[in-house]
Scaffold this motif. Structure first.
Motif, PDB file in Angstrom:
ATOM      1  N   ARG A  58      51.348  79.596  55.613  1.00 38.38           N
ATOM      2  CA  ARG A  58      50.488  79.353  54.459  1.00 38.38           C
ATOM      3  C   ARG A  58      51.301  79.579  53.197  1.00 38.38           C
ATOM      4  O   ARG A  58      52.258  80.357  53.184  1.00 38.38           O
ATOM      5  CB  ARG A  58      49.254  80.246  54.472  1.00 38.38           C
ATOM      6  CG  ARG A  58      49.508  81.732  54.289  1.00 38.38           C
ATOM      7  CD  ARG A  58      48.203  82.491  54.201  1.00 38.38           C
ATOM      8  NE  ARG A  58      48.415  83.911  53.930  1.00 38.38           N
ATOM      9  CZ  ARG A  58      47.449  84.753  53.599  1.00 38.38           C
ATOM     10  NH1 ARG A  58      46.205  84.328  53.500  1.00 38.38           N
ATOM     11  NH2 ARG A  58      47.720  86.029  53.353  1.00 38.38           N
ATOM     12  N   ASP A  64      46.191  77.705  44.315  1.00 37.67           N
ATOM     13  CA  ASP A  64      45.645  77.108  45.528  1.00 37.67           C
ATOM     14  C   ASP A  64      46.354  77.639  46.769  1.00 37.67           C
ATOM     15  O   ASP A  64      47.584  77.545  46.888  1.00 37.67           O
ATOM     16  CB  ASP A  64      45.765  75.587  45.476  1.00 37.67           C
ATOM     17  CG  ASP A  64      44.942  74.976  44.355  1.00 37.67           C
ATOM     18  OD1 ASP A  64      43.867  75.529  44.059  1.00 37.67           O
ATOM     19  OD2 ASP A  64      45.375  73.958  43.781  1.00 37.67           O
ATOM     20  N   VAL A  66      47.129  77.216  50.610  1.00 41.61           N
ATOM     21  CA  VAL A  66      47.195  76.071  51.521  1.00 41.61           C
ATOM     22  C   VAL A  66      47.668  76.537  52.892  1.00 41.61           C
ATOM     23  O   VAL A  66      48.682  77.229  53.008  1.00 41.61           O
ATOM     24  CB  VAL A  66      48.158  74.987  50.989  1.00 41.61           C
ATOM     25  CG1 VAL A  66      48.177  73.783  51.936  1.00 41.61           C
ATOM     26  CG2 VAL A  66      47.757  74.561  49.580  1.00 41.61           C
ATOM     27  N   GLN A  67      46.943  76.168  53.928  1.00 43.28           N
ATOM     28  CA  GLN A  67      47.376  76.349  55.312  1.00 43.28           C
ATOM     29  C   GLN A  67      48.040  75.054  55.748  1.00 43.28           C
ATOM     30  O   GLN A  67      47.501  73.970  55.520  1.00 43.28           O
ATOM     31  CB  GLN A  67      46.178  76.655  56.212  1.00 43.28           C
ATOM     32  CG  GLN A  67      45.386  77.886  55.825  1.00 43.28           C
ATOM     33  CD  GLN A  67      46.078  79.169  56.268  1.00 43.28           C
ATOM     34  OE1 GLN A  67      47.024  79.162  57.047  1.00 43.28           O
ATOM     35  NE2 GLN A  67      45.589  80.297  55.762  1.00 43.28           N
ATOM     36  N   ALA A  68      49.215  75.159  56.376  1.00 45.36           N
ATOM     37  CA  ALA A  68      49.939  73.936  56.703  1.00 45.36           C
ATOM     38  C   ALA A  68      50.839  74.157  57.910  1.00 45.36           C
ATOM     39  O   ALA A  68      51.011  75.280  58.404  1.00 45.36           O
ATOM     40  CB  ALA A  68      50.775  73.479  55.509  1.00 45.36           C
ATOM     41  N   PRO A  79      49.392  69.591  55.540  1.00 44.47           N
ATOM     42  CA  PRO A  79      48.370  70.587  55.160  1.00 44.47           C
ATOM     43  C   PRO A  79      47.116  70.407  56.001  1.00 44.47           C
ATOM     44  O   PRO A  79      46.830  69.311  56.493  1.00 44.47           O
ATOM     45  CB  PRO A  79      48.098  70.250  53.676  1.00 44.47           C
ATOM     46  CG  PRO A  79      49.218  69.334  53.254  1.00 44.47           C
ATOM     47  CD  PRO A  79      49.644  68.614  54.486  1.00 44.47           C
ATOM     48  N   GLN A  81      44.256  70.458  54.834  1.00 46.95           N
ATOM     49  CA  GLN A  81      43.459  69.545  54.015  1.00 46.95           C
ATOM     50  C   GLN A  81      44.407  68.803  53.076  1.00 46.95           C
ATOM     51  O   GLN A  81      45.188  69.417  52.375  1.00 46.95           O
ATOM     52  CB  GLN A  81      42.403  70.301  53.207  1.00 46.95           C
ATOM     53  CG  GLN A  81      41.355  71.003  54.077  1.00 46.95           C
ATOM     54  CD  GLN A  81      40.296  71.706  53.235  1.00 46.95           C
ATOM     55  OE1 GLN A  81      40.413  71.805  52.020  1.00 46.95           O
ATOM     56  NE2 GLN A  81      39.252  72.183  53.890  1.00 46.95           N
TER      57      GLN A  81
END
Length: 226
Positions: A58, A64, A66-68, A79, A81
């Motif tokens: 992450r 922001d 972000v999990q990726a 990502p 999303q």
């Protein structure tokens, strides 16, 4: 919203010292050349259990989270999303991928800072870029030294990145139009209203905010020193 943000930061700072929490090791890799937002990766979130071709992690870009995942062979970042992308060959996102994929080498600090003259290169100082403001290693050391003069046990208890975040938070609040007095009142009330902390802990934390505020005005955003 900014008031709740500063209040939350006070809670987070207290929790870091006195309460068990999930460990995180945020490593700032620079500022995005496209969005001018700070990029940082949580080193403790890196999961290589599926092999080098699917590394989970992450990161923060600006505010922001972000999990990726990244394919370390193709450098394709996906990502949870948003659309997959391949970062430029150089820059903050590329450095982030190198950390996620386990490439160990001495990073060149290609970060960007923000001062009275705008964005400027900071090629050698191993400091941090947070919230659009550059916090040098000198500023971090000065914060700890000031806390030491207070005989405050918080000195050297915070990670450098946490101090940098607190210092830059003051500058960001001033940049958004809050006065010095308003910030003092907000941070003071947020500490006073902590029901799970005794007076001694509250006093130490208030000294911490005094130190970060003082160093912010002296080293990071002197345009707000008045």
């Amino acid at each position: 919203m900014l008031k709740s943000f500063i209040f939350g930061s006070s809670i987070a700072a207290l929790s870091t010292l006195f309460l068990p929490a999930i460990a995180t090791d945020w490593r700032t890799t620079g500022v995005s050349t496209r969005t001018r937002e700070t990029v940082a990766i949580d080193m403790d979130s890196i999961d290589r259990s599926n092999g080098k071709y699917d590394v989970r992690f992450r990161y923060l870009i600006g505010k922001d989270l972000v999990q990726a995942s990244v394919n370390c062979d193709s450098s394709l970042v996906t990502p949870d999303q948003g659309k997959p992308f391949v970062p430029d060959m150089t820059g903050a996102t590329r450095e982030m991928i190198k950390l996620a994929c386990g490439e160990r080498r001495e990073l060149v600090n290609r970060y960007q800072g923000y001062g009275q003259t705008g964005y400027q290169s900071v090629p050698t100082d191993p400091g941090f870029s947070f919230r659009g403001f550059w916090v040098s290693s000198e500023a971090i050391d000065s914060t700890n030294e000031l806390l030491s003069t207070f005989r405050n046990p918080l000195a050297y208890r915070f990670k450098s990145s946490q101090i940098a975040d607190a210092v830059a938070m003051y500058c960001q609040a001033r940049d958004r139009g809050l006065s010095d007095r308003e910030i003092v009142n907000i941070s003071t009330m947020s500490v006073i209203e902590m029901t799970d902390a005794d007076d001694d802990i509250k006093g130490r934390l208030l000294q911490y905010w005094v130190a970060t505020r003082t160093i912010a005005k002296r080293h990071v955003c002197p345009q707000f020193s008045n």
